[in-house]
Write an enzyme that holds these catalytic residues in place. Sequence first.
Site, mmCIF file in Angstrom:
data_model
loop_
_atom_site.group_PDB
_atom_site.id
_atom_site.type_symbol
_atom_site.label_atom_id
_atom_site.label_comp_id
_atom_site.label_asym_id
_atom_site.label_seq_id
_atom_site.Cartn_x
_atom_site.Cartn_y
_atom_site.Cartn_z
ATOM 1 N N HIS A 92 46.734 53.313 -24.796
ATOM 2 C CA HIS A 92 45.464 52.902 -25.735
ATOM 3 C C HIS A 92 44.326 52.923 -25.019
ATOM 4 O O HIS A 92 43.256 53.236 -26.076
ATOM 5 C CB HIS A 92 45.795 51.185 -25.572
ATOM 6 C CG HIS A 92 47.186 50.789 -26.249
ATOM 7 N ND1 HIS A 92 48.291 50.184 -25.509
ATOM 8 C CD2 HIS A 92 47.810 50.739 -27.385
ATOM 9 C CE1 HIS A 92 49.305 50.049 -26.336
ATOM 10 N NE2 HIS A 92 48.703 50.155 -27.547
ATOM 11 N N GLY A 120 47.076 56.224 -32.341
ATOM 12 C CA GLY A 120 47.846 57.389 -31.487
ATOM 13 C C GLY A 120 48.616 58.245 -32.310
ATOM 14 O O GLY A 120 49.319 57.886 -33.207
#
Length: 283
Positions: free
Chosen positions: A37, A149
């Site tokens: 993250h 992602g």
Amino acid sequence: MQIFHHVTSVREALGKERAAGRTVGFVPTMGNLHQAHIELVKIAQQHCDVVVVSIFVNPLQFGLHEDWDKYPRTYEADIAKLQDASCDYLFYPDEKEIYPNGMAEQTRVVVPTMTDVLCGASRPGHFEGVTTVVSKLFNIVQPDEAVFGIKDFQQLAVIRRMVEDLCIPVKITAGEIFREPDGLAMSSRNSYITPEERPRVSQLNESLNWVREQIEQGNREFLALEAEAVKQIEAAGFKVDYFTISSSRTLQPAAHDDTEITILGAMYTQAARLIDNVSLTLG
Ligand code: PAF
């Protein structure tokens, strides 16, 4: 870092940033933040003047028997990580703020076809929950760019399609998969892996890479390669949800002359469902 819990207050703060000519980067998350993250935050920081992260464990994208209740919530640790990463804003709404009329009454955003396969096939309604909450978050934050992602390859493809189809003025950027030293893709759900299973779970990534090498060496027996990879993962003690060689663009089974290929896999450990993928471009 400024923390906001309400739509009106985060909008007001970001409105001032935009009025001052600053661009806004956005990283939507469900919290339990890890290095992958933070890498997305860094990408947003490189591309934009200010960065907003949201943390919202979105009940709409969890099935009835899935892990919404036990999904790890680590708010204090998440704040510390975001502060260390010099994130500018955190949006941390509760369920009422996002679904004031209740989930049943919530207007939905549906991307057809590409959500029926892979994770969408085993998690009915999941992507509808994702696209609905992401479009709401986009409307709240109004970012110039949002970073997701690539581990959730299908999610990224679905969000790109939603943005294209609905003419949402947000640039979507992909962040590479961040891995543990043995190849396991970082994920909040890795905390469900038992110590006994841990040495074996990298088999998913090993099998993806084995198939990639086979294709790079000219093997086009896709069905046989998929079947062999399933055997490898089962031999490591895990149940396979899917393992497919797909067209990166459509997510449908790859044709022998496709040049953009993504190999995607999902498997079950005792308490987790893990996903991973590798992409390759054939010359
Ligand atoms: O990838 C996630 O963490 C979630 O699916 C997202 C994009 C934050 C939507 O809830």
